[in-house]
Design an enzyme around this catalytic site. Structure first.
Site, mmCIF file in Angstrom:
data_model
loop_
_atom_site.group_PDB
_atom_site.id
_atom_site.type_symbol
_atom_site.label_atom_id
_atom_site.label_comp_id
_atom_site.label_asym_id
_atom_site.label_seq_id
_atom_site.Cartn_x
_atom_site.Cartn_y
_atom_site.Cartn_z
ATOM 1 N N ASP A 31 0.828 -1.205 0.000
ATOM 2 C CA ASP A 31 0.000 0.000 0.000
ATOM 3 C C ASP A 31 0.869 1.265 0.000
ATOM 4 O O ASP A 31 1.997 1.244 0.499
ATOM 5 C CB ASP A 31 -0.890 -0.027 1.264
ATOM 6 C CG ASP A 31 -2.065 0.932 1.159
ATOM 7 O OD1 ASP A 31 -2.274 1.524 0.086
ATOM 8 O OD2 ASP A 31 -2.761 1.099 2.174
ATOM 9 N N HIS A 48 2.511 3.285 -8.943
ATOM 10 C CA HIS A 48 2.316 1.847 -9.192
ATOM 11 C C HIS A 48 3.507 1.276 -9.970
ATOM 12 O O HIS A 48 3.940 0.157 -9.721
ATOM 13 C CB HIS A 48 1.022 1.610 -9.977
ATOM 14 C CG HIS A 48 -0.213 1.985 -9.212
ATOM 15 N ND1 HIS A 48 -0.427 1.594 -7.913
ATOM 16 C CD2 HIS A 48 -1.301 2.728 -9.561
ATOM 17 C CE1 HIS A 48 -1.598 2.072 -7.500
ATOM 18 N NE2 HIS A 48 -2.140 2.768 -8.481
ATOM 19 N N ASN A 79 -10.871 -2.838 -6.104
ATOM 20 C CA ASN A 79 -10.056 -1.868 -6.845
ATOM 21 C C ASN A 79 -10.647 -1.473 -8.206
ATOM 22 O O ASN A 79 -10.220 -0.492 -8.818
ATOM 23 C CB ASN A 79 -8.617 -2.386 -7.047
ATOM 24 C CG ASN A 79 -7.779 -2.341 -5.787
ATOM 25 O OD1 ASN A 79 -6.835 -3.118 -5.624
ATOM 26 N ND2 ASN A 79 -8.094 -1.422 -4.874
ATOM 27 N N ARG A 82 -11.693 2.231 -8.921
ATOM 28 C CA ARG A 82 -10.731 3.309 -9.207
ATOM 29 C C ARG A 82 -10.960 3.871 -10.611
ATOM 30 O O ARG A 82 -11.602 3.221 -11.434
ATOM 31 C CB ARG A 82 -9.309 2.767 -9.083
ATOM 32 C CG ARG A 82 -9.038 2.342 -7.657
ATOM 33 C CD ARG A 82 -7.622 1.917 -7.454
ATOM 34 N NE ARG A 82 -7.434 1.673 -6.033
ATOM 35 C CZ ARG A 82 -6.329 1.912 -5.369
ATOM 36 N NH1 ARG A 82 -5.264 2.375 -5.975
ATOM 37 N NH2 ARG A 82 -6.254 1.683 -4.072
ATOM 38 N N LEU A 206 -7.152 -4.852 7.259
ATOM 39 C CA LEU A 206 -6.940 -6.018 6.389
ATOM 40 C C LEU A 206 -7.500 -5.841 4.980
ATOM 41 O O LEU A 206 -7.107 -6.561 4.060
ATOM 42 C CB LEU A 206 -7.550 -7.274 7.016
ATOM 43 C CG LEU A 206 -6.777 -7.836 8.205
ATOM 44 C CD1 LEU A 206 -7.449 -9.092 8.737
ATOM 45 C CD2 LEU A 206 -5.333 -8.161 7.807
HETATM 46 C C1 FPP Z 1 -2.250 0.187 -3.156
HETATM 47 O O1 FPP Z 1 -1.688 1.464 -3.130
HETATM 48 C C2 FPP Z 1 -1.694 -0.540 -4.279
HETATM 49 C C3 FPP Z 1 -2.409 -1.157 -5.237
HETATM 50 C C4 FPP Z 1 -3.876 -1.214 -5.265
HETATM 51 C C5 FPP Z 1 -1.731 -1.815 -6.355
HETATM 52 C C6 FPP Z 1 -0.528 -2.583 -5.964
HETATM 53 C C7 FPP Z 1 0.253 -2.892 -7.162
HETATM 54 C C8 FPP Z 1 1.591 -2.869 -7.217
HETATM 55 C C9 FPP Z 1 2.457 -2.631 -6.063
HETATM 56 C C10 FPP Z 1 2.298 -3.205 -8.453
HETATM 57 C C11 FPP Z 1 1.937 -4.599 -8.809
HETATM 58 C C12 FPP Z 1 2.928 -5.222 -9.589
HETATM 59 C C13 FPP Z 1 2.740 -6.397 -10.189
HETATM 60 C C14 FPP Z 1 3.901 -7.083 -10.708
HETATM 61 C C15 FPP Z 1 1.421 -7.023 -10.351
HETATM 62 P P1 FPP Z 1 -2.649 2.702 -3.350
HETATM 63 O O2 FPP Z 1 -2.738 2.984 -4.799
HETATM 64 O O3 FPP Z 1 -3.966 2.435 -2.698
HETATM 65 O O4 FPP Z 1 -1.878 3.823 -2.596
HETATM 66 P P2 FPP Z 1 -2.524 5.033 -1.783
HETATM 67 O O5 FPP Z 1 -3.287 4.399 -0.629
HETATM 68 O O6 FPP Z 1 -1.347 5.800 -1.331
HETATM 69 O O7 FPP Z 1 -3.415 5.784 -2.716
#
Ligand code: FPP
Length: 251
Positions: A31, A48, A79, A82, A206
């Site tokens: 996250d 990302h 998700n 989004r 979670l």
């Molecule tokens: C949450 O951070 C992250 C996600 C929903 C996506 C996670 C994906 C990656 C780390 C890359 C995946 C890579 C592969 C290889 C599949 P957020 O966007 O909710 O962050 P924020 O809470 O700061 O807005």
């Protein structure tokens, strides 16, 4: 190998001893990509993309320190809410990750799997993950399990549906239902429950992730945003895990 491990450990801030209790299954809620980007006045997708590079680093390190299963929460059933461009970008990341790193994963004997409702993913994402699953299926090293379009309540709902169907068709009697029956119908069937759950970015929840499987896991939270999460943070989590006493409800 042991010498190399010891040598490398010496250079790390968080040393892990060879006889440490290494968690067999580590699950991570990655996250903070969006906030990482915002702090730098970049679009969320840049966070990302950077997060994808962290995935590569952490997979390599996890394998190196002897973790057997690494489950990464890459995209939840929630998700989809989004913005369209962000979802599209996230759906392209598995393909980019695998086209860049699959040869390395094969060399490192990593086995790629996914858990989640695969059929609802775009075709290009399905193709990329299927190819990786196929090409690594005989690898005997660490299992890299991507949770992709995964939600724990969705998983449990599907499990209940298929158990109900077995009852209806007469292959299962309700009196035979045990905890192991439920486990067998979950997407993690065959995998040990996570020993350690890590969540980055300071959030302490979670978010519909592995609610059944995390019943007795140790939790480790950090304020660090996922793109900044390093090998050393992983080692810190693993060394703290090694010092915890797990009693599973006993004394
Ligand atoms: C949450 O951070 C992250 C996600 C929903 C996506 C996670 C994906 C990656 C780390 C890359 C995946 C890579 C592969 C290889 C599949 P957020 O966007 O909710 O962050 P924020 O809470 O700061 O807005």
């Amino acid at each position: 190998m042991l010498d190399k491990l010891f040598f490398r450990k010496k250079s790390q801030e968080h040393k892990i001893d060879l006889d440490d209790n290494i968690p067999s299954h580590v699950a991570i809620i990655m996250d903070g990509n969006g906030r990482w980007a915002k702090k730098r006045a970049l679009p969320r997708i840049a966070g990302h993309h950077e997060g994808m590079k962290t995935v590569r680093k952490i997979v390599k390190e996890s394998n190196f320190i002897g973790i057997k299963v690494l489950t990464l929460y890459a995209f939840s059933t929630e998700n989809w809410k989004r913005p369209r461009e962000e979802v599209d970008f996230l759906m392209k990341l598995p393909g980019e990750f695998l086209s860049t790193f699959l040869p390395d994963l094969i060399k490192e004997n990593v086995q790629v799997r996914i858990m989640g409702k695969k059929e609802l993913l775009p075709l290009h994402t399905i193709k990329a993950v299927d190819q990786a699953i196929e090409q690594t299926k005989n690898n005997s090293g660490m299992i890299l399990n991507f949770a992709l379009n995964y939600g724990s309540r969705d998983e449990m709902t599907s499990a209940v549906k298929s158990i109900a169907a077995e009852i209806k068709n007469g292959t299962l009697d309700p009196s035979q239902i045990k905890e192991s029956t439920i486990e067998e119908h979950l997407m993690t069937h065959g995998l040990k429950d996570p020993d350690l759950l890590i969540r980055t970015s300071g959030e302490v929840r979670l978010s519909n992730f592995m609610l059944w499987q995390l019943a007795y896991s140790e939790f480790w939270f950090t304020d660090v945003y996922w793109p900044d999460f390093s090998e050393n943070h992983l080692r810190e989590a693993v060394s703290q895990f090694a010092q915890r006493g797990r009693r599973y409800g006993g004394v």
